[in-house]
Design a protein around this motif. Structure first.
Motif, mmCIF file in Angstrom:
data_model
loop_
_atom_site.group_PDB
_atom_site.id
_atom_site.type_symbol
_atom_site.label_atom_id
_atom_site.label_comp_id
_atom_site.label_asym_id
_atom_site.label_seq_id
_atom_site.Cartn_x
_atom_site.Cartn_y
_atom_site.Cartn_z
ATOM 1 N N GLY A 101 24.313 19.064 -14.791
ATOM 2 C CA GLY A 101 23.668 17.807 -15.146
ATOM 3 C C GLY A 101 22.384 17.599 -14.366
ATOM 4 N N ARG A 102 22.455 17.863 -13.080
ATOM 5 C CA ARG A 102 21.255 17.713 -12.259
ATOM 6 C C ARG A 102 20.160 18.648 -12.745
ATOM 7 N NH1 ARG A 102 23.310 14.656 -7.777
ATOM 8 N NH2 ARG A 102 21.238 14.322 -6.887
ATOM 9 N N ALA A 103 20.549 19.827 -13.150
ATOM 10 C CA ALA A 103 19.543 20.797 -13.608
ATOM 11 C C ALA A 103 18.859 20.293 -14.872
ATOM 12 C CB ALA A 103 20.188 22.155 -13.858
ATOM 13 N N TYR A 104 19.616 19.642 -15.724
ATOM 14 C CA TYR A 104 19.021 19.106 -16.947
ATOM 15 C C TYR A 104 17.927 18.100 -16.591
ATOM 16 C CZ TYR A 104 18.642 17.228 -21.686
ATOM 17 O OH TYR A 104 18.172 16.833 -22.916
ATOM 18 N N LEU A 105 18.270 17.182 -15.725
ATOM 19 C CA LEU A 105 17.280 16.179 -15.325
ATOM 20 C C LEU A 105 16.128 16.795 -14.558
ATOM 21 C CD1 LEU A 105 18.775 12.811 -14.258
ATOM 22 C CD2 LEU A 105 17.935 13.603 -16.445
ATOM 23 N N ALA A 106 16.453 17.756 -13.724
ATOM 24 C CA ALA A 106 15.388 18.404 -12.964
ATOM 25 C C ALA A 106 14.393 19.038 -13.924
ATOM 26 C CB ALA A 106 15.972 19.455 -12.022
ATOM 27 N N HIS A 173 20.139 13.032 -21.739
ATOM 28 C CA HIS A 173 18.908 12.840 -22.506
ATOM 29 C C HIS A 173 18.444 11.383 -22.440
ATOM 30 C CE1 HIS A 173 15.884 13.405 -25.575
ATOM 31 N NE2 HIS A 173 16.390 12.387 -26.249
ATOM 32 N N GLY A 174 19.380 10.478 -22.496
ATOM 33 C CA GLY A 174 19.025 9.057 -22.400
ATOM 34 C C GLY A 174 18.360 8.747 -21.081
ATOM 35 N N ILE A 175 18.942 9.229 -20.003
ATOM 36 C CA ILE A 175 18.350 8.982 -18.687
ATOM 37 C C ILE A 175 16.981 9.646 -18.599
ATOM 38 C CG2 ILE A 175 18.575 9.506 -16.219
ATOM 39 C CD1 ILE A 175 21.580 9.001 -16.507
ATOM 40 N N ALA A 176 16.911 10.861 -19.082
ATOM 41 C CA ALA A 176 15.621 11.560 -19.028
ATOM 42 C C ALA A 176 14.563 10.810 -19.836
ATOM 43 C CB ALA A 176 15.772 12.986 -19.554
ATOM 44 N N SER A 177 14.926 10.378 -21.027
ATOM 45 C CA SER A 177 13.943 9.709 -21.884
ATOM 46 C C SER A 177 13.500 8.376 -21.299
ATOM 47 C CB SER A 177 14.537 9.428 -23.267
ATOM 48 O OG SER A 177 14.897 10.621 -23.894
ATOM 49 N N LEU A 178 14.438 7.664 -20.754
ATOM 50 C CA LEU A 178 14.109 6.319 -20.297
ATOM 51 C C LEU A 178 13.479 6.290 -18.913
ATOM 52 C CD1 LEU A 178 17.348 4.478 -21.498
ATOM 53 C CD2 LEU A 178 15.059 4.223 -22.462
ATOM 54 N N PHE A 179 13.873 7.228 -18.071
ATOM 55 C CA PHE A 179 13.467 7.083 -16.676
ATOM 56 C C PHE A 179 12.721 8.251 -16.066
ATOM 57 C CE2 PHE A 179 17.646 4.947 -17.278
ATOM 58 C CZ PHE A 179 17.142 3.671 -17.419
ATOM 59 N N CYS A 180 12.547 9.319 -16.816
ATOM 60 C CA CYS A 180 11.920 10.489 -16.196
ATOM 61 C C CYS A 180 10.536 10.797 -16.723
ATOM 62 C CB CYS A 180 12.800 11.719 -16.369
ATOM 63 S SG CYS A 180 14.329 11.639 -15.441
ATOM 64 N N ARG A 181 9.873 9.830 -17.314
ATOM 65 C CA ARG A 181 8.554 10.138 -17.822
ATOM 66 C C ARG A 181 7.498 9.707 -16.841
ATOM 67 N NH1 ARG A 181 8.948 7.436 -23.542
ATOM 68 N NH2 ARG A 181 9.870 9.103 -24.775
ATOM 69 N N PRO A 182 6.684 10.640 -16.455
ATOM 70 C CA PRO A 182 5.671 10.296 -15.466
ATOM 71 C C PRO A 182 4.538 9.483 -16.072
ATOM 72 C CG PRO A 182 5.481 12.599 -16.095
ATOM 73 C CD PRO A 182 6.580 12.022 -16.910
ATOM 74 N N SER A 188 11.693 0.568 -13.509
ATOM 75 C CA SER A 188 11.959 1.155 -12.196
ATOM 76 C C SER A 188 13.456 1.119 -11.917
ATOM 77 C CB SER A 188 11.206 0.387 -11.122
ATOM 78 O OG SER A 188 11.728 -0.911 -11.038
ATOM 79 N N LEU A 189 13.870 2.089 -11.167
ATOM 80 C CA LEU A 189 15.297 2.281 -10.929
ATOM 81 C C LEU A 189 15.637 2.026 -9.465
ATOM 82 C CD1 LEU A 189 16.357 5.536 -12.770
ATOM 83 C CD2 LEU A 189 16.906 3.172 -13.324
ATOM 84 N N PRO A 190 16.857 1.541 -9.226
ATOM 85 C CA PRO A 190 17.284 1.369 -7.839
ATOM 86 C C PRO A 190 17.778 2.683 -7.230
ATOM 87 C CG PRO A 190 18.990 0.606 -9.304
ATOM 88 C CD PRO A 190 17.842 1.022 -10.169
ATOM 89 N N MET A 191 17.823 3.731 -8.033
ATOM 90 C CA MET A 191 18.267 5.019 -7.494
ATOM 91 C C MET A 191 17.567 6.126 -8.267
ATOM 92 S SD MET A 191 22.066 5.235 -9.244
ATOM 93 C CE MET A 191 22.626 3.633 -8.745
ATOM 94 N N ALA A 192 17.625 7.314 -7.738
ATOM 95 C CA ALA A 192 17.006 8.436 -8.431
ATOM 96 C C ALA A 192 17.748 8.701 -9.731
ATOM 97 C CB ALA A 192 17.036 9.678 -7.555
ATOM 98 N N PRO A 193 17.035 9.098 -10.770
ATOM 99 C CA PRO A 193 17.691 9.424 -12.032
ATOM 100 C C PRO A 193 18.831 10.421 -11.848
ATOM 101 C CG PRO A 193 15.323 9.452 -12.313
ATOM 102 C CD PRO A 193 15.572 9.221 -10.860
ATOM 103 N N HIS B 167 23.855 2.988 -17.188
ATOM 104 C CA HIS B 167 24.639 4.072 -17.778
ATOM 105 C C HIS B 167 24.866 3.851 -19.272
ATOM 106 C CE1 HIS B 167 26.491 5.364 -13.673
ATOM 107 N NE2 HIS B 167 25.506 6.174 -14.019
ATOM 108 N N VAL B 168 25.265 2.655 -19.593
ATOM 109 C CA VAL B 168 25.585 2.388 -20.996
ATOM 110 C C VAL B 168 24.325 2.396 -21.852
ATOM 111 C CG1 VAL B 168 26.536 0.704 -22.602
ATOM 112 C CG2 VAL B 168 27.685 1.151 -20.426
ATOM 113 N N TRP B 169 23.271 1.873 -21.302
ATOM 114 C CA TRP B 169 22.017 1.882 -22.049
ATOM 115 C C TRP B 169 21.566 3.323 -22.299
ATOM 116 C CZ3 TRP B 169 16.497 0.421 -20.104
ATOM 117 C CH2 TRP B 169 15.643 0.279 -21.199
ATOM 118 N N ALA B 170 21.617 4.123 -21.249
ATOM 119 C CA ALA B 170 21.177 5.515 -21.388
ATOM 120 C C ALA B 170 22.045 6.271 -22.384
ATOM 121 C CB ALA B 170 21.191 6.208 -20.024
#
Lengths: 220, 220
Positions: A101-106, A173-182, A188-193, B167-170
DNA sequence: TGTACATCAGTGAACGCGCGTTCACTGATGTAC
DNA sequence: TGTACATCAGTGAACGCGCGTTCACTGATGTAC
């Protein structure tokens, strides 16, 4: 516009480029990284590769073919990244799964241009069979990993591995799409994606009956 | 090009359109629904609204402003849909939460053009403050719902409601992005996206220690 | 080692196109009196 | 009820632009002999 062949910052260029195909792929990636996938044009890619506007057509049938090539390479790199993270389930499937999972986000974070070319462009996989194949292979890896994980569960409680793979893929994919775009910095997130994903996957696995123990401590 | 005012399929049009702003929004949605967000142009929207290419500029500063208006309305509609699904946590928060998730997907499925305008266009929320506000309001609803859910857990095991909402949103967004697009039909699924999401949320809630009981039966 | 030649990757000019946007204008609407 | 007028939503022509793609061409490369 002939640059010195062996000196200076610009290495290339007599009449022939020598490596135009690669240069166009790189130019496309740079372009997407800087201005987003909708800013891609063949003309601009040619310009960045230091070549006349007609030159790309020696290597790609049309604009979509260049874009598809970039996306294809993206899927291949993603698959490679996932495979090397999974390491065939070592040291143990559950922790290897977290690493996966981490590799996907990375990948999404470190290669946003590839990621955008894969998921945010006008090209449709069904129009480019190699693309669909490469995408299937990457997903297949996730699926195999899910298979290994669910095998720990007693058959009567075992969810379909396909479902599990889809859940994890969608969450990633949801996390990547919502929070990983430079480019367009999202909410903004309270923690790393990565930590968000890891916590999510952990809770999900616990829901399946795996990776027991108390809920994780508050992350933030 | 003056159509009869009260007869025939074409209702409108003397010299003034009468409702051009709305017509442009609708034309933009239709255009996105048919050909994807990258196919949107002011000129084409004007054409579909039956109006000259300069007319839209009486209502929108530029192309992005029209797109932003569409996205804004999308977020407002999404918020309304989520609010009416959540129903302030009735009949009970957990099942209302499931309904909330389904409503999110239902929105993405039934309003793909809005969804694309919100999440797949070049416009960045930070350049359009009302957009950012509307997006925050929709997410706020999800967050409140998460708050109500986590309140069931003993404080020492209670995860941050923000994390749960994310989490749920993503997961919802991931499923919507990957599997709910009509135009570029993505990977085929062994179950409806809604069921995939429901199963995922259920497992997640169980991971949190809620919605206990045995794992759900195989879905497919 | 040298020469003729086929190959083919790039050139650069040209095409037709549709776009975003501006602008002087026109004509419909509605308000004041 | 009628008339003058301000307002302003649309017109349509025009602009400059950059794009995708084609095409006759040129010149570098490498192979055959």
């Amino acid at each position: 516009m002939t640059w010195s062949r062996h000196g200076g910052a610009f290495e290339r260029r007599g009449y022939h480029h020598g490596n135009l195909r690669e240069a166009l792929v790189e130019a496309t990636l740079a372009l997407i990284a800087e201005k987003g996938p909708s800013a891609f044009t063949v003309a601009e890619a040619a310009r960045r590769a230091g070549v006349s506007p007609g030159a790309p057509y020696r290597h790609f049938r049309d604009a979509d073919a260049l874009l598809a090539e970039v996306a294809l390479r993206g899927f291949e790199r993603l698959e490679a990244a996932l495979a090397s993270a999974w390491r065939d389930g070592r040291p143990d499937p559950v922790s290897a799964f977290e690493t996966l999972g981490r590799a996907y986000l990375a990948f999404a974070r470190s290669e946003p241009a590839y990621y955008a070319a894969m998921f945010e462009t006008r090209i449709a996989a069904e129009d480019h069979p190699p693309l669909a194949t490469a995408s299937d292979r990457a997903f297949g890896l996730l699926r195999q990993a899910a298979e290994r994980i669910t095998a720990f569960l007693p058959p009567e409680n075992r969810p379909p591995s396909l479902m599990m793979a889809l859940h994890v893929w969608a969450l990633s994919h949801g996390i990547a799409s919502l929070f990983c775009r430079p480019d367009r910095a999202r909410r903004s997130l309270p923690m790393a994606p990565e930590d968000l994903l890891e916590a999510g996957v952990l809770l999900y696995l616990r829901g399946l009956g795996l990776a027991g123990g108390p809920p994780p401590a508050k992350e933030s």
